[in-house]
Design an enzyme around this catalytic site. Sequence first.
Site, PDB file in Angstrom:
ATOM      1  CB  CYS A 138      76.524  28.489  10.369  1.00  0.00           C
ATOM      2  SG  CYS A 138      75.350  29.240   9.242  1.00  0.00           S
ATOM      3  NE  ARG A 168      73.011  33.023   1.471  1.00  0.00           N
ATOM      4  CZ  ARG A 168      72.314  33.348   2.567  1.00  0.00           C
ATOM      5  NH1 ARG A 168      71.072  33.784   2.448  1.00  0.00           N
ATOM      6  NH2 ARG A 168      72.857  33.221   3.769  1.00  0.00           N
ATOM      7  CD  GLN A 188      73.626  37.133   6.600  1.00  0.00           C
ATOM      8  OE1 GLN A 188      74.293  36.122   6.822  1.00  0.00           O
ATOM      9  NE2 GLN A 188      72.314  37.149   6.688  1.00  0.00           N
ATOM     10  CG  ASP A 196      76.508  35.467   9.956  1.00  0.00           C
ATOM     11  OD1 ASP A 196      75.459  35.349  10.608  1.00  0.00           O
ATOM     12  OD2 ASP A 196      76.938  34.599   9.174  1.00  0.00           O
ATOM     13  CG  HIS A 221      76.959  31.601  13.735  1.00  0.00           C
ATOM     14  ND1 HIS A 221      77.683  32.124  12.696  1.00  0.00           N
ATOM     15  CD2 HIS A 221      75.780  31.180  13.212  1.00  0.00           C
ATOM     16  CE1 HIS A 221      76.966  32.007  11.582  1.00  0.00           C
ATOM     17  NE2 HIS A 221      75.821  31.440  11.865  1.00  0.00           N
ATOM     18  CE  LYS A 225      61.865  31.518  10.105  1.00  0.00           C
ATOM     19  NZ  LYS A 225      62.218  31.927   8.752  1.00  0.00           N
ATOM     20  CG  HIS A 227      72.083  30.354  12.629  1.00  0.00           C
ATOM     21  ND1 HIS A 227      73.073  29.909  11.803  1.00  0.00           N
ATOM     22  CD2 HIS A 227      71.432  29.245  13.053  1.00  0.00           C
ATOM     23  CE1 HIS A 227      73.025  28.585  11.720  1.00  0.00           C
ATOM     24  NE2 HIS A 227      72.037  28.159  12.471  1.00  0.00           N
TER      25      HIS A 227
HETATM   26 ZN   LIG Z   1      74.342  31.000  10.458  1.00  0.00          ZN
END
Ligand SMILES: [Zn+2]
Lengths: 448, 448
Positions: B126, B155, B173, B175, B177, B262, B309
Amino acid sequence: PYSAHHSKDESSTQANQTISQKQLLYTTDPLTPGSIFFLPHGTRIFNKLVQFMKNQQTKYGFQEVITPLIYKTKLWEKSGHWQNYKDDMFKVVGNDASKEEVEHDHEYDHSHDEGLHDYGLKPMNCPGHCLIFSKFDRSYNELPIRYSDFSSLHRNEASGALSGLTRVRRFHQDDGHIFCELGQINQEIENTINLIKDTYKVFGIGEEDIEYYLSTRPEDKYMGDIETWDNAENQLKSVLDSTAGSGNWKIREGDGAFYGPKIDVLLTDAFKKKHQVGTIQLDFQLPQRFELKYVAEDGTRDNQPILVHRAVFGSLERFFAILLDHYQGKWPFWINPRQAVIVPVNESHIEVAESLQKQLSGDILNSESNISPITGYNFYVDVDKRAETVGSRIKDALSKGYSYIIMIGDKDIQNGTVAIRTRDDRKIQNLKTEEIYKKFIELERSYQ
Amino acid sequence: PYSAHHSKDESSTQANQTISQKQLLYTTDPLTPGSIFFLPHGTRIFNKLVQFMKNQQTKYGFQEVITPLIYKTKLWEKSGHWQNYKDDMFKVVGNDASKEEVEHDHEYDHSHDEGLHDYGLKPMNCPGHCLIFSKFDRSYNELPIRYSDFSSLHRNEASGALSGLTRVRRFHQDDGHIFCELGQINQEIENTINLIKDTYKVFGIGEEDIEYYLSTRPEDKYMGDIETWDNAENQLKSVLDSTAGSGNWKIREGDGAFYGPKIDVLLTDAFKKKHQVGTIQLDFQLPQRFELKYVAEDGTRDNQPILVHRAVFGSLERFFAILLDHYQGKWPFWINPRQAVIVPVNESHIEVAESLQKQLSGDILNSESNISPITGYNFYVDVDKRAETVGSRIKDALSKGYSYIIMIGDKDIQNGTVAIRTRDDRKIQNLKTEEIYKKFIELERSYQ
Ligand SMILES: [Zn+2]
Ligand SMILES: [Zn+2]
């Protein structure tokens, strides 16, 4: 494998940045010096380069692997990078080192406590590939084993030297490692040089613009026996004669690394600048350091393969920069992140323009199903529906580098055709949608 | 965006590892705990998942970007990760910090000297995407801007918790945005939930196995005004009603993050285990921290977009593990890293077998040109030419999970057909090469 891959050439960086700004290809930020942000249109080019090379690698029997980015210091000690290359590497530490349980076994050396949670961020893929090789029993009939990898690599170049795409701290290579027997070197190098020649030709770089340099055994400090060196060097020479052509390559006597001879491939761009791109590096050392073994045809165990490091593009970021120079933003259709733009003459033509966009974009957008297919032809087609004059929108399209400009108005809709022109020629053709789509496919298939 | 993405479920790891060992899909090493090495056949599956999702993202208007992996501490302070997530991050330091020239300007704060060469290895994409958004003037008519990214994320999970593919330190991911206006949330969430449903269906996971949870505004600590929260939550509820269906989703009152509500998507696998996969997280905070602005339709500047996200697979490593459980190694043809094996009855049939392999492998290997095309159908077809009995080679092929087994002997060559059977059915069909190739294409196109 310890030498930096960058050449010193940094001119034309300004020109590249100007094109990139116009075409929105990439950007950088002081919060991460030397790491490139590829913007959507730059990512399209980057991904095409990767896909191109993955397909060629498949053809030559490479198997892609995905390998970790961080490895404990112990690995880098084993590979020799810690001793030889440490200052150029980034160190990685868990912020809360207590998260890792320490295995206290008999061999545990407390003097290493300090580095126990320390990792190196990989500058090269070779050690990871050696680890994979070492995890299985290997037999001669599996060789050559060829791994390819497009991982992120990090090298801590001095910040003063960072500039644009050519000197970076984070980059990607079309990296490949071949584990083979001494007698297989010939064929593998021949394949690599052929791929190099064929690849550069796709980008309009002819044989006359490619130079090959063979660096041979250093006189004093080298590992392994002279016989192996001589055998390997003779194979390299004979391959260079048969691929580059006798007399078309130069020798750099004694200039090889201590762990093996190498071939450097340089290309000269349209501005007569030379760039180091492809490399082929033989390595007698890493297989020894990682104790790599295979069972030979005669049943003997403990045979050590030879490792060949090879890259065709070299750094993808660097090759991207060379292509920016080379094409000056006029990307060939197949790799152009802006393949066509549709200009509806006025508002009433927008709907038709958008339907045309869907058809020309190809299999993903044109799919009737909720889920688009995984395979197919896909093109980057935009609609410029801004309320500007046709002329100013064409001018804008030219400046952005679209390969084709397609105009659609009342007359076109009546005729069931559209007016299409190229970036470089004002001449307009009136074609049917299917004709254009076919032409796009043909251009992609022939790498034009 | 600060919460770890892993659920606690770790069972079936053993079973996964057994399949992986048989099919040579992935491996790990104590030199890099929690980072997966994808072996060639695992990489094939991983890449198919990525390609699948890239195509769906294209359909929904996402633009892929490639963003750096390391950013200076200053970025993580700005994003709030340093304050909230530091212990779960890896720190990166140049081994020779002197390589970076320090800019001494007026604003230079010497108390920060220590961290000047320190970077964080990104745990999420992000902040990088916010940086890209912030670098250009943005207008309402560009919104929604949707970035996708398949970068490596790290992580620092506790090592005791690491296991197989489900708890890792390095992962990827699918991912995405989305930067949008408040009024656009509805459509974007609807698209995401539809994509989630359609995607899971491709993998044989029906709507009855999907659960949706909406987490709403915490009572005490939240940012922004109640009106915005209520508007956003009402949009999410109405989308859940129209996509998941009224009554088919649950509310977790007050369980949202302080920066936005979320939706969590959980799926139940064949063994009744639940896995957190997709997420949709609204974020009112990061756009503020990064001072993201756009010009609205009414000409006002300084409008702040909302950040969404979202991920469909979630962690690709985790989804891979779920698929291992789900299929138990019996991969559907389209994603199978071993799509067909050819068994020549004896040595005299090897040549025909290899020619057949080339034809069935598709466009890359079957290309007449030196350079293989970038687009086309390509299948994973092997030849098992070992001097074992046909029966034992078939047995081996079944254990490795090939979708199709193709036998070729004298009679087949005479008839111009080959004998083909599936993994699950001993029944043999006699088909022509073109018929098989057509079948393969059909299977891939229909995700079977
Ligand atoms: Zn994110
Ligand atoms: Zn290497």
